[in-house]
Design a protein around this motif. Structure first.
Motif, PDB file in Angstrom:
ATOM      1  N   GLU B 314       0.844  -1.203   0.000  1.00  0.00           N
ATOM      2  CA  GLU B 314       0.000   0.000   0.000  1.00  0.00           C
ATOM      3  C   GLU B 314       0.879   1.253   0.000  1.00  0.00           C
ATOM      4  O   GLU B 314       0.542   2.259  -0.640  1.00  0.00           O
ATOM      5  N   HIS B 375      -8.967  -7.983  -9.949  1.00  0.00           N
ATOM      6  CA  HIS B 375      -8.287  -6.726 -10.257  1.00  0.00           C
ATOM      7  C   HIS B 375      -7.025  -6.941 -11.094  1.00  0.00           C
ATOM      8  O   HIS B 375      -6.388  -5.976 -11.503  1.00  0.00           O
ATOM      9  N   TYR B 388      -0.158  -0.501  -9.520  1.00  0.00           N
ATOM     10  CA  TYR B 388      -1.377   0.300  -9.391  1.00  0.00           C
ATOM     11  C   TYR B 388      -2.644  -0.475  -9.023  1.00  0.00           C
ATOM     12  O   TYR B 388      -3.601   0.122  -8.555  1.00  0.00           O
ATOM     13  N   ALA B 389      -2.679  -1.777  -9.283  1.00  0.00           N
ATOM     14  CA  ALA B 389      -3.932  -2.513  -9.067  1.00  0.00           C
ATOM     15  C   ALA B 389      -3.839  -3.560  -7.971  1.00  0.00           C
ATOM     16  O   ALA B 389      -4.850  -3.925  -7.386  1.00  0.00           O
ATOM     17  N   ALA B 390      -2.639  -4.028  -7.672  1.00  0.00           N
ATOM     18  CA  ALA B 390      -2.482  -5.163  -6.758  1.00  0.00           C
ATOM     19  C   ALA B 390      -2.877  -4.820  -5.330  1.00  0.00           C
ATOM     20  O   ALA B 390      -2.940  -3.656  -4.940  1.00  0.00           O
ATOM     21  N   ASN B 391      -3.110  -5.859  -4.582  1.00  0.00           N
ATOM     22  CA  ASN B 391      -3.546  -5.778  -3.208  1.00  0.00           C
ATOM     23  C   ASN B 391      -2.628  -6.705  -2.411  1.00  0.00           C
ATOM     24  O   ASN B 391      -2.278  -7.784  -2.897  1.00  0.00           O
ATOM     25  N   SER B 392      -2.235  -6.309  -1.212  1.00  0.00           N
ATOM     26  CA  SER B 392      -1.276  -7.124  -0.472  1.00  0.00           C
ATOM     27  C   SER B 392      -1.814  -8.522  -0.173  1.00  0.00           C
ATOM     28  O   SER B 392      -1.041  -9.447   0.058  1.00  0.00           O
ATOM     29  N   MET B 393      -3.148  -8.652  -0.184  1.00  0.00           N
ATOM     30  CA  MET B 393      -3.707  -9.987   0.072  1.00  0.00           C
ATOM     31  C   MET B 393      -3.499 -10.919  -1.119  1.00  0.00           C
ATOM     32  O   MET B 393      -3.799 -12.110  -1.045  1.00  0.00           O
TER      33      MET B 393
END
Lengths: 434, 434
Positions: B314, B375, B388-393
């Motif tokens: 993030e 995503h 820009y699109a990834a999420n740490s989960m």
């Protein structure tokens, strides 16, 4: 309730609820058809419920609202980044958009809807084209949406597009048990000459529709409109009657005090898109000054091509952070305000009167959030954890209009693998034509 | 390899790799003990591998590096938000910190380590106290860390703390197969009078240690130090010899061109903490100007009490976004630069010479990222999707020093439910004393 209809009752039990702007632990929520009907304290007898979801440890909030999107632009997600605006539009986006068709828009919209549901979003506002296909995807998916046909007066099909928006309103407004509403979508001051904008306003007024429009997104837009019309985009749109229809205004980054006074007087609702405004280097909207004047400010992702996801919880997080630094005031946009923008104020921005709160009689658009992740420990303040620490992947269960669309992180009605494959297929088909 | 030690070989097969600043699809990574030893193209014979992980569809990157933290402050996560800095410190944080003990620090550090591993972080820099307990949690968890004892010259135990940092260095530096390194941690210009800072520098130099220090975090700090010493905090720290030791400087929000020239000449490495700088309303660091002068800039979360999570992905996303708006330049901090800050430049900031790249001979600190989330579709550009699109989960598997610490989103060595319970227990015990 329709005659002859069998009442469907559901129970979400043992959840914390965000209600009256605070968190209450250990509540139950009763849903009858599409509405919240009670917060029963005695649930010993559960024989009347068609479905019971045990939400132990979870937090129930009103469904999240994404108030500005061009959803089918998922097809361009990460296709072209880190570019200057006109280079991006002229050399990448516009040539590619010219190859869009209804089949592609349907597939990409369904992908975007699934992504939004996964992140806890239960309703969204959209402005794009091939809107019948967008509406079909909304209808088929079960999500709620406020849709508008993007209208530009500078293209050859300007009149045709306006007629399309009118037909689209007549065909879809208040359809699907009210899940779909329609606005008119004049794109922006720099794409809608004044005579065209006045035609849009006149047509919208004739059918009783509201307007969704980009306003004051960039500094350049404001400078150009001032040069062209001798007034700000806000003053200009107001003079053209846009705000008298009722208006959802996207961005409002470059608004001054006089603009804000007009917006407050005309009850303009703002869709704040922090991720997109940052990524496109548009700037940071003066949120504190708009909120101080009582303007409704909500949150949008904008299209995935300028974000690059449709994660509205991330937008809330951005909104809660960036205005503190922008004003050097650590008390700007506190946690509760951020959560309210995500829910109650989002619903108000889209013109809903019975959505956005967990309240008897309100529509059952509900997001259940799993608090078992490590970032939820230790537990000092749930509201603050939601605003500053939560992750959209914490979303566990999503109901829209009383229907369970995602349950314990699994989609109930959508075939996700097929949606992903179709998004990939239509994307490849489109780019093969370039 | 130690004598008599049985070689352990692992294979990560069928992964995309981020290597030489681009993404290569369909590679395999061979790990021997703690190091990457090959990228074999022929994996027909897999008899020599003790473990094989099929990473089909996944992306392998160097493990993420979090270069500034006060990790045990997880205990104060969302305990006090939306407050002015001195109100927050004097009335909330300092009274609560006075109740900390080693048992609590160990428990809260383990919680923070687990959260960081879950988000793909394989090494971090920390500055706090009860550092033996922090080091024990690092040792027990398997993560990599660069630790420093926070030193303030204005408290009664100033001399004792400095001696502690020295002992801590002798006890732990380069321990646990090199997983733990130690720096000296003079807290900040406003807590370290010049004579004390010079003592710290002298002691650090005598043992060959580097320095981790907060510098130019707030506008007020710079104004006060200029008033007190007639020079900027950077010039002042430089004159005191801090940078001659080698320095990891946290924040650097309010640095001017002269400061940046000094930092570049002295090879100061910056820990940029966008989330914390935004949340505490410190401001936005001039990243572009620092990078233009060749300064190494890395990413940190700062403590969870001012963030409020330890999600370094993030922070990368924030860094990739906010500088575009701050400079009104959409090409600022492009995707590849952001990913490099998260990995290669993070490792350089902590002084590692064989970490931060997927490269033969480098330490096997590796993060595998699941690209199956909605995503990540459609697939236009993996590097851009990561930024820009990834999420740490999305993080699926994490290796540190060749050991698998998380595999397919399950922790291999840590008892997570016990860690969460212990974090909650020690938090409650601490607050019961207030």
């Amino acid at each position: 309730m329709k005659r002859g209809h069998t009442v469907s009752k559901k129970l979400l039990k043992n959840v914390a609820v965000y209600r009256n702007r605070v968190i209450e632990e250990g509540r139950n929520i009763e849903i009858t058809d599409d509405r919240i009907t009670a917060f029963p304290t005695d649930i010993a007898d559960v024989t009347g419920y068609a479905e019971i979801i045990d939400g132990k440890g979870m937090l129930a909030t009103p469904g999240f609202v994404n108030t500005h999107n061009h959803i089918a632009m998922t097809v361009f997600r990460s296709y072209a980044d880190d570019m200057r605006l006109m280079d991006w539009l002229e050399n990448k986006i516009w040539p590619a958009e010219a190859k869009l068709d209804g089949r592609t828009v349907y597939a990409q919209t369904l992908l975007g809807i699934a992504e939004m549901l996964r992140c806890g979003t239960t309703s969204f506002a959209d402005m794009y084209f091939f809107m019948d296909n967008v509406a079909e995807a909304v209808r088929d998916s079960g999500i709620r949406a406020c849709l508008s046909r993007g209208l530009t007066g500078i293209t050859p099909n300007a009149a045709e597009a306006l007629a399309e928006n009118r037909d689209f309103f007549m065909d879809w407004h208040n359809s699907c048990n009210g899940r779909i509403t329609v606005m008119f979508g004049p794109h922006a001051p720099y794409t809608c000459p004044e005579d065209y904008l006045r035609k849009v306003v006149e047509t919208a007024r004739s059918v009783g529709a509201e307007i969704h429009m980009h306003l004051c997104e960039t500094k350049g837009e404001v400078e150009n409109i001032r040069r062209q019309y001798g007034k700000s985009p806000i003053a200009w749109a107001n003079d053209a009657g846009v705000f008298d229809c009722g208006c959802l205004a996207a961005h409002c980054v470059w608004v001054d005090e006089a603009d804000i006074d007009i917006m407050a007087a005309k009850k303009v609702r703002v869709a704040h898109n922090p991720g997109s405004n940052l990524k496109l280097a548009s700037g940071i909207a003066p949120l504190g000054r708009m909120l101080a004047k009582g303007i409704t400010v909500s949150l949008g992702t904008d299209g995935a091509s300028s974000n690059n996801n449709l994660d509205i919880l991330e937008e809330m997080h951005l909104a809660a952070l960036i205005h503190k630094a922008d004003t050097l005031d650590p008390t700007a946009i506190p946690a509760e305000r951020a959560v309210r923008m995500l829910t109650e104020d989002g619903a108000r921005a889209l013109g809903y009167t019975d959505i956005g709160k967990l309240k008897e009689g309100y529509k059952a658009d509900i997001t259940l959030i799993d608090r078992s992740g490590l970032h939820w420990y230790p537990r000092n303040d749930t509201l603050s954890l939601l605003a500053y620490a939560a992750n959209s992947m914490d979303v566990d269960t999503v109901l829209v209009d009383g229907n369970i669309l995602m349950k314990h992180k699994e989609f109930v009605t959508l075939d996700i693998e097929r949606i992903k494959a179709d998004a990939e297929y239509t994307k490849n088909r489109l780019f093969s034509q370039l």
